[in-house]
Design a protein around this motif. Structure first.
Motif, PDB file in Angstrom:
ATOM      1  N   ASN A   1     -15.456  10.979   1.674  1.00  0.00           N
ATOM      2  CA  ASN A   1     -14.192  10.758   0.959  1.00  0.00           C
ATOM      3  C   ASN A   1     -14.339  10.258  -0.466  1.00  0.00           C
TER       4      ASN A   1
ATOM      5  N   GLY B   1      -3.959  -2.646  -1.201  1.00  0.00           N
ATOM      6  CA  GLY B   1      -4.538  -1.307  -1.198  1.00  0.00           C
ATOM      7  C   GLY B   1      -5.738  -1.269  -0.245  1.00  0.00           C
ATOM      8  N   ARG B   2      -5.834  -0.199   0.530  1.00  0.00           N
ATOM      9  CA  ARG B   2      -6.912  -0.080   1.517  1.00  0.00           C
ATOM     10  C   ARG B   2      -7.844   1.061   1.172  1.00  0.00           C
ATOM     11  N   GLY B   3      -9.116   0.845   1.448  1.00  0.00           N
ATOM     12  CA  GLY B   3     -10.074   1.931   1.400  1.00  0.00           C
ATOM     13  C   GLY B   3     -10.458   2.307   2.820  1.00  0.00           C
ATOM     14  N   ARG B   4     -11.411   3.217   2.917  1.00  0.00           N
ATOM     15  CA  ARG B   4     -11.874   3.657   4.224  1.00  0.00           C
ATOM     16  C   ARG B   4     -12.561   2.497   4.950  1.00  0.00           C
TER      17      ARG B   4
ATOM     18  N   ILE C   1      -4.584   8.704  -1.986  1.00  0.00           N
ATOM     19  CA  ILE C   1      -5.496   9.098  -3.069  1.00  0.00           C
ATOM     20  C   ILE C   1      -5.586   7.962  -4.079  1.00  0.00           C
TER      21      ILE C   1
ATOM     22  N   GLN D   1      -1.071  -1.972  -6.295  1.00  0.00           N
ATOM     23  CA  GLN D   1      -0.985  -2.211  -4.856  1.00  0.00           C
ATOM     24  C   GLN D   1      -1.557  -3.603  -4.583  1.00  0.00           C
TER      25      GLN D   1
ATOM     26  N   SER E   1       0.863  -1.183   0.000  1.00  0.00           N
ATOM     27  CA  SER E   1       0.000   0.000   0.000  1.00  0.00           C
ATOM     28  C   SER E   1       0.899   1.233   0.000  1.00  0.00           C
ATOM     29  N   THR E   2       0.608   2.187  -0.883  1.00  0.00           N
ATOM     30  CA  THR E   2       1.428   3.419  -0.898  1.00  0.00           C
ATOM     31  C   THR E   2       1.290   4.156   0.428  1.00  0.00           C
ATOM     32  N   ASN E   3       0.126   4.016   1.094  1.00  0.00           N
ATOM     33  CA  ASN E   3      -0.020   4.672   2.402  1.00  0.00           C
ATOM     34  C   ASN E   3       0.963   4.086   3.411  1.00  0.00           C
TER      35      ASN E   3
ATOM     36  N   TRP F   1      -9.040  -1.799  -1.406  1.00  0.00           N
ATOM     37  CA  TRP F   1      -9.071  -0.906  -2.563  1.00  0.00           C
ATOM     38  C   TRP F   1      -8.382  -1.640  -3.713  1.00  0.00           C
TER      39      TRP F   1
ATOM     40  N   GLY G   1     -11.283   7.910  -4.430  1.00  0.00           N
ATOM     41  CA  GLY G   1     -11.529   8.033  -2.993  1.00  0.00           C
ATOM     42  C   GLY G   1     -10.267   8.482  -2.285  1.00  0.00           C
TER      43      GLY G   1
ATOM     44  N   MET H   1      -1.674   6.851  -5.012  1.00  0.00           N
ATOM     45  CA  MET H   1      -0.692   7.877  -4.621  1.00  0.00           C
ATOM     46  C   MET H   1      -0.869   8.249  -3.149  1.00  0.00           C
TER      47      MET H   1
ATOM     48  N   LYS I   1     -18.410   6.229  -8.769  1.00  0.00           N
ATOM     49  CA  LYS I   1     -17.207   6.554  -7.995  1.00  0.00           C
ATOM     50  C   LYS I   1     -15.966   6.490  -8.872  1.00  0.00           C
TER      51      LYS I   1
HETATM   52  C1  BTN Z   1     -11.936   4.920  -0.230  1.00  0.00           C
HETATM   53  O1  BTN Z   1     -12.652   5.321  -1.134  1.00  0.00           O
HETATM   54  O2  BTN Z   1     -12.348   4.127   0.638  1.00  0.00           O
HETATM   55  C2  BTN Z   1     -10.523   5.435  -0.127  1.00  0.00           C
HETATM   56  C3  BTN Z   1      -9.625   4.786  -1.142  1.00  0.00           C
HETATM   57  C4  BTN Z   1      -8.196   5.247  -1.039  1.00  0.00           C
HETATM   58  C5  BTN Z   1      -7.277   4.422  -1.923  1.00  0.00           C
HETATM   59  C6  BTN Z   1      -5.883   4.968  -1.947  1.00  0.00           C
HETATM   60  S1  BTN Z   1      -4.920   4.282  -3.248  1.00  0.00           S
HETATM   61  C7  BTN Z   1      -3.484   5.011  -2.595  1.00  0.00           C
HETATM   62  C8  BTN Z   1      -3.553   4.869  -1.088  1.00  0.00           C
HETATM   63  N1  BTN Z   1      -3.039   3.591  -0.656  1.00  0.00           N
HETATM   64  C9  BTN Z   1      -3.975   2.818  -0.115  1.00  0.00           C
HETATM   65  O3  BTN Z   1      -3.785   1.675   0.340  1.00  0.00           O
HETATM   66  N2  BTN Z   1      -5.146   3.438  -0.122  1.00  0.00           N
HETATM   67  C10 BTN Z   1      -5.050   4.779  -0.690  1.00  0.00           C
END
Ligand code: BTN
Length: 271
Positions: free
Chosen positions: A119, A61-64, A144, A58, A34-36, A69, A130, A79, A127
């Motif tokens: 978000n 990748g995670r969302g809220r 992002i 990713q 995950s970039t985060n 994600w 996010g 990003m 969508k």
């Molecule tokens: C959402 O809509 O729930 C938020 C999504 C956010 C996704 C971005 S992609 C870059 C960054 N790294 C992640 O793991 N999540 C965010």
């Protein structure tokens, strides 16, 4: 696949992009969890505000709210950017969302990007992206995700927040360079966070107007996890969603997910 750091990303040399964006650090990955998470590591290493991480793909990748994600290779701008940790945590995601909406509109003339509290970035009710902001010591990581290319799988993404997904390419029938979009997002973020209000002061009237203009829930009957059904009455200066219940009480929604009670997807709400 383990993390693969790139020298070139999206047709540009990574060093050249870092210089042209004048960010303290810039990392581009072919694949990363995950970039985060990587941005959080940069924060722990003491890297400065505006340090940026992107990835083609990713794997985690995670969302809220713990959602996954989906981040297929090359399909989007995945990003994360380090922001000052002294910013107001409840309003930062909304301002990051505004910066992304402005960036997309700058890149694709004629589109109008809506914001669904807190978000989601919407194009014609679907969508397109996010935002996921997370605390990281003395920094905030602004994550992002913008669907740039291809056709995201509706069955996977819609489950998470009740919105059908769309990509910019699908909506506009034209390609967009992720590196150009990333550069414009950074510019817009810088503009938005240039003179941050002291913590507790809340969003300024201009920002509130901008949010109101983009608020896809405004006036809609919505279902909230926190307080049940009511009519959305806009976003307040603290970043909370205002909800008017059936008996006329006004409540502030500060967390949880919200969706249109009609079961439909609210349109962008903009003419
Ligand atoms: C959402 O809509 O729930 C938020 C999504 C956010 C996704 C971005 S992609 C870059 C960054 N790294 C992640 O793991 N999540 C965010």
């Amino acid at each position: 696949m383990s993390d693969v750091l790139l020298d070139w990303w999206d047709g540009h040399e990574v060093v050249a992009l870092r210089k042209s964006w004048s960010v303290p650090a810039f990392e581009a990955y072919r694949s990363v969890g995950s970039t985060n998470d990587r941005a959080r590591e940069l924060a722990a290493e003491g890297r400065g505000v505006w340090s940026t991480v992107v990835a083609d793909e990713q794997t985690r990748g995670r969302g809220r709210r713990g959602t996954t994600w989906i981040s297929e290779p090359g399909a989007g701008l995945w990003m994360s950017v380090l922001l000052d940790g002294g910013l107001t945590p409840t309003t930062v995601p909304l301002e990051v969302g505004l910066a992304c909406a402005e960036a997309m509109e700058e890149m694709a003339e004629g589109i109008e990007v809506g914001i669904k509290w807190p978000n989601d970035l919407l194009l014609d009710g679907a969508k397109v992206g996010g935002v996921l902001c997370e605390a990281a010591g003395r920094r905030i990581v602004a994550g992002i995700g913008i669907n740039v290319a291809g056709a995201p799988d509706p069955s996977v993404v819609a489950k998470a927040d009740g919105l059908p997904p769309v990509s910019l390419q699908r909506a506009l029938a034209k390609d967009m360079l992720r590196s150009r979009l990333a550069g414009v997002v950074l510019q817009r973020l810088r503009r938005r966070f240039k003179d941050p209000a002291p913590v507790g002061r809340g969003l300024d009237p201009e920002t509130l107007d901008e949010l109101q203009r983009r608020d896809v829930l405004l006036g809609e009957v919505i279902e909230t996890e926190q307080a049940g059904v009511g009519r959305a009455a806009g976003i307040d200066a603290s970043g909370a969603l205002r909800l008017v219940t059936r008996d006329g009480a006004e409540l502030r929604i500060v967390s949880g997910s919200v969706r249109s009670a009609s079961g439909g997807v609210p349109d962008t709400g903009r003419a």
